[in-house]
Design a protein around this motif. Structure first.
Motif, mmCIF file in Angstrom:
data_model
loop_
_atom_site.group_PDB
_atom_site.id
_atom_site.type_symbol
_atom_site.label_atom_id
_atom_site.label_comp_id
_atom_site.label_asym_id
_atom_site.label_seq_id
_atom_site.Cartn_x
_atom_site.Cartn_y
_atom_site.Cartn_z
ATOM 1 N N ASP A 35 98.597 -15.631 -26.255
ATOM 2 C CA ASP A 35 97.958 -16.310 -25.126
ATOM 3 C C ASP A 35 96.637 -16.916 -25.590
ATOM 4 N N SER A 36 96.220 -17.994 -24.924
ATOM 5 C CA SER A 36 95.048 -18.750 -25.372
ATOM 6 C C SER A 36 93.793 -17.890 -25.480
ATOM 7 N N LEU A 37 93.515 -17.059 -24.475
ATOM 8 C CA LEU A 37 92.301 -16.236 -24.514
ATOM 9 C C LEU A 37 92.376 -15.225 -25.652
ATOM 10 N N LEU B 190 89.566 -23.871 -23.061
ATOM 11 C CA LEU B 190 89.187 -23.104 -21.875
ATOM 12 C C LEU B 190 87.800 -22.518 -22.082
ATOM 13 N N HIS C 173 97.437 -18.845 -19.877
ATOM 14 C CA HIS C 173 96.398 -19.667 -19.262
ATOM 15 C C HIS C 173 96.967 -20.510 -18.124
ATOM 16 N N GLN D 228 95.847 -20.544 -14.208
ATOM 17 C CA GLN D 228 95.349 -21.766 -13.597
ATOM 18 C C GLN D 228 96.131 -22.104 -12.327
#
Length: 290
Positions: free
Chosen positions: A130-132, A151, A201, A205
């Motif tokens: 995942d992006s985070l 982000l 993400h 969102q």
């Protein structure tokens, strides 16, 4: 016993040239310094290595054997230096790359293929995250490179532009929205959705935007890939939102792709590295020609 590669190299050069003066000139060192190193070698081995005459210098039996052994050692040292330089030049080694779900099956395969063809001795470990989690893992040195959707973040990383993409709406051909060319996100919330797993993400969102619209995201089915999302939409389990690149890749019969009329539908993918690794040559070569 301590053997100095420089002394071995000078010894081989003297044997080849037949004179100390000739070897000294080629190696750009004073002749007395060469003589001193030769004497030290003889002291180390405890036997004469060279015979000095008015015609020059010739190796003794021990010197002939040392000359052969020394050449092998010097060749090995050169090979070691070349192979280690390949690592420092980014021509050999390994690199761990974390990529989000949007990019791993669309933008990354041709990049990895091109890089592997140019640098076959560099192994790439490509993992989806995942992006985070990507930003945190790169900052903590779990991976060298990350590719994620831009982000807000607190991780101490250096970020560079990579690709742009746009979110689309995928609907079954028989769906009531299928005759439309574009829809707002609020309009899609009147229908059940096929969504990505929690933690992505995009999922976060969508839930945030649904809350802003005063509506609820009705998640009928949760999946872990855009391939599965497209298949679920195809069989009528709901509508789905996914990047245009993934919609093109997984476009299936019996579905339609609609434009999503939202400013947040425009997305930027970025490459990140730890600040200390920003100039790493493997990273430059992986993404520098894309």
């Amino acid at each position: 016993m301590k053997l100095d590669p420089v002394s071995l190299k000078l010894f081989v050069r003297v044997v080849d040239e037949g004179t100390i003066a000739g070897a000294a000139e080629l190696e750009h060192i004073a002749a007395p310094a060469v003589s001193k190193r030769l004497r030290e070698l003889e002291e180390v081995f405890g036997t004469p290595l060279l015979t000095r005459t008015n015609k020059g210098i010739a190796p003794t039996a021990a010197g002939v054997n040392l000359s052969i052994l020394a050449r092998d050692v010097l060749d090995d040292l050169r090979n070691i230096a070349l192979q280690m330089k390949a690592y420092s030049d980014g021509l050999r080694g390994s690199v761990r790359v974390l990529v989000n779900i949007s990019a791993i099956s669309t933008f990354m395969p041709p990049i990895v293929k091109s890089f592997s063809e140019r640098y076959p001795d560099v192994n790439i470990s490509l993992l989806e995250r995942d992006s985070l989690a990507i930003t945190e893992s790169v900052a903590e040195n779990v991976a060298e490179i990350g590719v994620f959707t831009r982000l807000p973040r607190s991780a101490d990383i250096e970020v560079h532009p990579f690709r742009t993409d746009e979110l689309k709406v995928l609907v079954p051909s028989a769906h009531s929205l299928a005759k439309r060319r574009h829809v707002t996100f609020s309009e899609t919330l009147d229908y059940e959705h096929v969504v990505l797993r929690a933690g992505t993400h995009l999922r976060f969102q969508m839930m945030t935007e649904a809350s802003k619209a005063g509506k609820t995201l009705r998640a009928k089915v949760q999946v872990s890939s855009y391939d599965a999302l497209s298949r679920m939409v195809q069989v009528g389990m709901g509508v789905g939102i996914l990047p245009a690149s993934n919609a093109d890749l997984y476009r299936l019969p019996g579905t339609r792709v609609l434009k999503l009329d939202e400013t947040w539908a425009k997305r930027e993918l970025v490459v990140c590295v730890r600040r200390a690794d920003a100039s790493d040559r493997v990273i430059e070569r992986l993404f520098g020609e894309t």
